[in-house]
Scaffold this active site. Structure first.
Site, short mmCIF file in Angstrom:
data_model
loop_
_atom_site.label_atom_id
_atom_site.label_comp_id
_atom_site.label_asym_id
_atom_site.label_seq_id
_atom_site.Cartn_x
_atom_site.Cartn_y
_atom_site.Cartn_z
N PHE A 16 0.83 -1.20 0.00
CA PHE A 16 0.00 0.00 0.00
C PHE A 16 0.87 1.25 0.00
O PHE A 16 2.01 1.23 0.46
CB PHE A 16 -0.93 0.00 1.21
CG PHE A 16 -1.91 -1.14 1.19
CD1 PHE A 16 -3.02 -1.10 0.38
CD2 PHE A 16 -1.70 -2.26 1.98
CE1 PHE A 16 -3.91 -2.15 0.34
CE2 PHE A 16 -2.59 -3.32 1.95
CZ PHE A 16 -3.71 -3.26 1.13
N CYS A 17 0.31 2.33 -0.50
CA CYS A 17 0.98 3.63 -0.57
C CYS A 17 1.46 4.02 0.83
O CYS A 17 0.70 3.87 1.78
CB CYS A 17 0.01 4.67 -1.12
SG CYS A 17 0.78 6.21 -1.60
N PRO A 18 2.67 4.47 0.99
CA PRO A 18 3.69 4.78 -0.03
C PRO A 18 4.68 3.66 -0.29
O PRO A 18 5.75 3.90 -0.85
CB PRO A 18 4.40 5.99 0.58
CG PRO A 18 4.43 5.66 2.05
CD PRO A 18 3.10 4.96 2.31
N GLY A 19 4.36 2.43 0.10
CA GLY A 19 5.28 1.31 -0.02
C GLY A 19 5.94 1.13 -1.38
O GLY A 19 7.16 1.00 -1.46
N GLU A 43 -1.06 -0.43 -6.74
CA GLU A 43 -1.42 0.78 -6.00
C GLU A 43 -1.56 1.94 -7.00
O GLU A 43 -0.57 2.40 -7.56
CB GLU A 43 -0.35 1.10 -4.95
CG GLU A 43 -0.54 2.39 -4.21
CD GLU A 43 -1.85 2.46 -3.45
OE1 GLU A 43 -2.60 3.43 -3.69
OE2 GLU A 43 -2.13 1.57 -2.64
#
Length: 79
Positions: A16-19, A43
């Site tokens: 998931f953001c910001p991953g 994402e």
């Protein structure tokens, strides 16, 4: 059109953001100038985040393509 040869894949599908952007940034730190990094992500925020990051750090945003359930986003690293 995306580059087809000598591409380093960063598989961040499911993150998931910001991953996904964080994974791309980590790999960019150890990449050589001219290397092409390809981020795999599902994402949608990455579609905006990656081009903005590339512009900010003077990397070349090559483009993106939608695959079956995820996006392929490519950046050429400038050092």
């Amino acid at each position: 059109m995306l580059v087809q040869e000598n591409v380093t894949i960063i598989n961040a599908k499911g993150a998931f953001c910001p991953g996904p952007l964080v994974e791309l940034m980590k790999k960019a730190k150890t990449a050589n100038g001219g290397d092409v990094l390809e981020l795999w992500t599902n994402e949608e925020g990455s579609l905006k985040d990656v081009p903005e990051w590339a512009k900010k750090f003077n990397h070349e945003y090559i483009g993106q393509e939608k695959e079956d359930g995820y996006y392929r986003i490519q950046v050429r690293i400038n050092k």
